[in-house]
Enzyme design. Structure first.
Site, PDB file in Angstrom:
ATOM      1  N   SER A 124       0.816  -1.214   0.000  1.00  0.00           N
ATOM      2  CA  SER A 124       0.000   0.000   0.000  1.00  0.00           C
ATOM      3  C   SER A 124       0.855   1.272   0.000  1.00  0.00           C
ATOM      4  CB  SER A 124      -0.951  -0.053   1.198  1.00  0.00           C
ATOM      5  OG  SER A 124      -1.868   0.995   1.145  1.00  0.00           O
ATOM      6  N   ASP A 265      -2.197   6.287  -3.548  1.00  0.00           N
ATOM      7  CA  ASP A 265      -1.171   5.585  -2.769  1.00  0.00           C
ATOM      8  C   ASP A 265      -0.683   4.396  -3.603  1.00  0.00           C
ATOM      9  OD1 ASP A 265      -3.491   4.003  -2.461  1.00  0.00           O
ATOM     10  OD2 ASP A 265      -2.736   3.171  -0.586  1.00  0.00           O
ATOM     11  N   ASP A 267      -1.170   1.256  -3.881  1.00  0.00           N
ATOM     12  CA  ASP A 267      -2.037   0.251  -4.506  1.00  0.00           C
ATOM     13  C   ASP A 267      -3.364   0.843  -4.957  1.00  0.00           C
ATOM     14  OD1 ASP A 267      -3.004   0.542  -1.916  1.00  0.00           O
ATOM     15  OD2 ASP A 267      -3.583  -1.559  -1.721  1.00  0.00           O
ATOM     16  N   ASP A 269      -5.963   2.178  -3.645  1.00  0.00           N
ATOM     17  CA  ASP A 269      -7.296   2.098  -3.027  1.00  0.00           C
ATOM     18  C   ASP A 269      -7.666   3.456  -2.427  1.00  0.00           C
ATOM     19  OD1 ASP A 269      -5.478   1.893  -0.948  1.00  0.00           O
ATOM     20  OD2 ASP A 269      -6.422   0.156  -0.005  1.00  0.00           O
TER      21      ASP A 269
HETATM   22 MG    MG Z   1      -3.613   1.437  -0.024  1.00  0.00          MG
END
Ligand code: MG
Length: 482
Positions: A124, A265, A267, A269
């Site tokens: 992340s 960020d 990844d 999400d």
């Molecule tokens: Mg994330």
């Protein structure tokens, strides 16, 4: 905003999120040892190794049968760990769908649509030396506490029945997964609200390089990118989209006359924004803006953790919606949303004040690509600059401080007694509400400290409440038995 993880190596398995004590279905208290609320993470070669990830794959393949989708972000260690988890899954008889590099919410969408589970190799927002695993359930949500504890018990017990040669799994590639996710979002905006709008995108060299620019282009936007080439060394900025890492995005917005800039960020999400003047939009303001837009159009419940700024409840209430609070952590928000819907309630929106927003008509997880798309729809509808929309939100002051102590739970118990005559909420730690002002005291799950937050209309109110709480905490620390 969640800061980049600065923990020492022995803490790193738990990442930024808390360890939790949770009653298992058997009723006994078992502590999560490897996983936090957002998976397991660590520094590659120290506490995050291919051996650990192989065991996670074997344990997951033992717990879940069928077809498991595997994805990864752009980290340099992604191939190694993806190989390890696939080996574990295949050896225990699961078929594997390799989705390659894609955002976590893209894998979650694909799993929900087609597969029996998923594993995302990602750390992340953590720095490049980290990597980790998030386990995805068949419904696309991240694995909850009870199942994670079962998974950990398998990992730590190392009891994996490896299948014989004629029963091991098979691997297939799914390079179309990214296209399906892009289409799933863009098709929700058939009127092309981005026509005539310029948007600057900073995917931070992560997997959103393949998705957010395409989503916004499909909505009609003219898209410019910075850090738009996938690169696991993150040469332009760290995976955490903090304001000081986004000066390049701000400069691009100003130079191009873009309506806004969006950054993700590691990844994708989460999504955060800069306005048309290059100014960072604080994440609670971002949340409140999207909440306002959604709540003005659909009436129902908004779900968010107790730590979210009061401005979100204020705009939701003004638009005729109610707010339900959860413990801190997106998984708790997603599960509460599902629980309320199962109880026949109407849930219109959810998320956290860190740029992680959940759109229940789309899927029950944070989705940075969907958040970027929604900002296009909001600006197209408002016909006003983003800075002006932000200025129209209720003004709030949020004060935060950490206090080092080994006695977090004791302090919270004592404070609960002191404030028992007031309106308190014990969803996560202790939240004391005084009209539209609140204070929250939570014990860290990973470090010997408590966190105090106060959310108030002005700095005087915030300072007063803060001083009062800190006075009580100091007195409890001095006289722990009183
Ligand atoms: Mg994330």
């Amino acid at each position: 905003m969640i800061p980049p993880d600065k923990k020492t190596s022995h803490d790193a398995h738990v990442s930024q999120s808390k360890r939790s004590r949770k009653p298992t279905k058997a009723g006994s208290l078992v502590k999560k040892q490897l996983f936090g609320t957002n998976g397991v993470r660590g520094v590659i070669g120290k506490d995050m190794t291919p051996e650990l990830v192989l065991r996670i794959g074997e344990a997951l393949g033992t717990m879940r049968q069928g077809c498991i989708a595997v994805g990864r972000d752009t980290r340099t260690s992604g191939d190694t760990l993806a190989g390890a988890i696939k080996a574990g899954l295949l050896a225990t008889g699961c078929d594997v769908i390799d989705c390659g590099i894609l955002p976590t919410p893209a894998l979650q969408y694909i799993v929900r649509e087609h597969y029996d589970g998923g594993a995302m190799i990602t750390a992340s927002h953590n720095p490049p030396e980290y990597n980790g695993v998030k386990i995805i359930e068949p419904d696309g949500t991240e694995m909850g506490d009870d199942e994670t504890i079962q998974l950990e018990q398998l990992i730590l017990g190392r009891t994996f029945p490896v299948k014989s040669w004629d029963r091991v799994g098979r691997e297939t590639a799914a390079p179309h997964a990214v296209d399906e996710y892009v289409h799933a979002i863009a098709s929700q905006f058939p009127n092309r609200p981005g026509d005539a709008m310029t948007v600057a995108v900073d995917p931070g060299s992560g997997p959103a390089c393949q998705t957010t620019p395409r989503i916004l282009s499909a909505m009609g936007c003219r898209v410019l990118t910075i850090n738009g080439i996938m690169d696991g060394t993150f040469p332009g900025r760290l995976p955490e989209p903090s304001p000081d890492g986004l000066s390049g995005l701000s400069a691009l917005v100003i130079a191009s006359g873009a309506a806004f800039g969006v950054a993700h960020d590691g990844d994708a999400d989460r999504a955060v924004f800069v306005d048309e003047t290059g100014q960072f939009v604080e994440e609670n303001q971002e949340f409140a803006l999207v909440a306002q837009y959604i709540c003005q159009r659909s009436k129902g419940i908004l779900v968010t953790p107790v730590s979210t700024s009061q401005m979100v409840e204020m705009v939701a209430n003004k638009a005729g919606c109610d707010v339900v609070y959860t413990p801190v952590g997106s998984i708790y928000v997603a599960r509460k949303m599902r629980e309320l819907i199962a109880a026949k309630k109407t849930v219109v929106f959810g998320g956290e004040g860190n740029g992680g927003l959940i759109f229940p008509d789309h899927q029950f997880c944070r989705d940075g690509g969907m958040t970027a798309a929604m900002m296009v729809a909001i600006l197209a509808s408002a016909q006003k600059p983003l800075s002006s929309l932000v200025r129209g939100l209720p003004r709030r002051i949020m004060k935060k401080e950490k206090i080092s102590t080994q006695n977090g739970s004791h302090i919270i118990r004592q404070l609960s007694k002191k404030y028992s005559h007031e309106q308190v909420d014990r969803t996560d730690g202790l939240k004391i509400r005084r009209g539209n002002t609140w204070a929250l005291v939570r014990a860290s799950g990973t470090e010997p400290l408590i966190r105090i937050m106060v959310d108030a209309e002005d700095i005087t109110q915030a300072d007063e409440f803060f001083r009062e709480l800190k006075g009580h905490v100091a007195s409890i620390l001095t006289h722990p038995d009183k």
